[in-house]
Design an enzyme around this catalytic site. Structure first.
Site, PDB file in Angstrom:
ATOM      1  CE1 TYR A   1       9.383  -2.914   3.235  1.00  0.00           C
ATOM      2  CE2 TYR A   1      10.907  -1.196   3.028  1.00  0.00           C
ATOM      3  CZ  TYR A   1      10.115  -2.167   2.354  1.00  0.00           C
ATOM      4  OH  TYR A   1       9.983  -2.289   0.988  1.00  0.00           O
TER       5      TYR A   1
ATOM      6  CE  LYS B   1      10.707  -5.670   1.138  1.00  0.00           C
ATOM      7  NZ  LYS B   1      10.106  -6.610   0.119  1.00  0.00           N
TER       8      LYS B   1
END
Length: 322
Positions: free
Chosen positions: A143, A147
């Site tokens: 994740y 990002k």
């Protein structure tokens, strides 16, 4: 101004929409159209339209990002533990989905403003505290990596003049209303929300565990202010840490007790959760959001306010702290 909120079905998307409808303006311009788009039909907000949109599908995206779209809030994401467990799903939304939004904007040639919500998960590993806007990105989860890629793309598409982008690395947002989601940080809301509603909650960390947090109300305020930052003030790095505060879990629980009495804290059960422990061990808490503060963004005054905001904004009807 036509505003599109991608991820408009989520907690922040819904609150942001209600705030924009209430204000009627953004960055000094009248809001003439507001659309909430999500992969599942968003809950209706009076004064806004809703639409289905899967950002992993360019054709679906093209139906909502049009030449008339002036401002895009890109909030949609596959959250942390989910992105770790389902790598392909995380990549489809957090990487390719973001790229699809940027590519759609580039090919339209209208240079919309894009407000991207990144995460403090872009930090980690072998970097020294405190973490600042100058600290190099070293994510230790899928994740966080996705990002970080989104941030780099946002910067480059802005540098090339395709968009006017700005990105904000969100602290953990608490206290969120609703039900737990698949974020590793979900407990940061449930250990307050559920006890305030008379239900037991599990806390997977000890009272001395520190964390960086921000209330939903303040997050929305910062997203509104962040959209209005003059482009010339952003500098060469369009992405920054959103202001928050760091407290231990114990101090947060004590703040809840100060506002709501002793009963809620007695419903918190401390119990490790092996499935998220590797993620939790990599979390950092010493963040310095100097750039965002200088540009007018703010943190909460204290965690007592976070509890009060939940009670004022999101406590289900008929429920009361006893």
């Amino acid at each position: 101004m036509n505003v599109l909120i991608i991820g408009g079905g989520g907690v922040i998307g819904q609150k942001l929409a209600r705030r924009l409808v209430r204000d009627g303006t953004l960055d000094g311009r009248e809001i003439t159209g507001l659309t909430l788009a999500d992969i599942v039909e968003p809950a209706p907000v009076e004064g806004a339209r809703t639409a289905l949109c899967n950002i992993a599908d360019p054709a679906s995206l093209a139906a909502v990002v049009t030449a008339e779209t002036d401002m895009i809030y890109l909030l949609a994401a596959v959250v942390s533990a989910h992105a770790e467990e389902r790598f392909d799903e995380g990549m489809a939304v957090n990487f390719y989905g973001v790229l699809n939004v940027l590519e759609r904007a580039r090919h339209l040639g209208t240079r919309p403003r894009i407000v991207f919500t990144s995460s403090i998960a872009v930090y980690g590993g072998e970097v020294c505290d405190p973490l600042t806007g100058e600290t190099f990105l070293n994510p230790q989860t899928s994740y966080g990596t996705q990002k970080a890629i989104g941030e780099l793309l946002l910067n480059d598409y802005s540098r090339k003049g395709f968009i006017d982008g700005r990105g904000f690395r969100l602290p953990t947002i608490t206290v969120r209303p609703g039900k737990p989601n698949r974020a590793a940080s979900s407990f940061m809301s449930s250990i307050f929300r559920e006890p305030l509603n008379g239900q037991e909650a599990i806390c997977p960390v000890g009272r001395d565990f520190p964390h960086y947090y921000l209330s939903p109300r303040r997050c929305v305020e910062n997203l509104v202010r962040g959209a209005a930052i003059p482009e010339a003030d952003l500098g060469q790095n369009r992405c920054m840490i959103m202001p928050g505060r760091s407290l231990t879990i114990g101090a947060m629980i004590d703040a809840m007790t100060a506002v709501a009495g002793n009963a809620p804290s007695k419903l918190i059960r401390f119990e490790s959760q092996p499935e998220i422990e590797p993620i939790l061990k990599g979390w950092r808490s010493d963040f310095r959001a100097d750039k965002a503060r200088a540009l007018g963004l703010e943190a909460d005054a204290g965690f007592e306010d976070n509890i009060r905001y939940y009670l004022e904004d999101d406590m289900p009807a008929g429920r009361a702290v006893s």
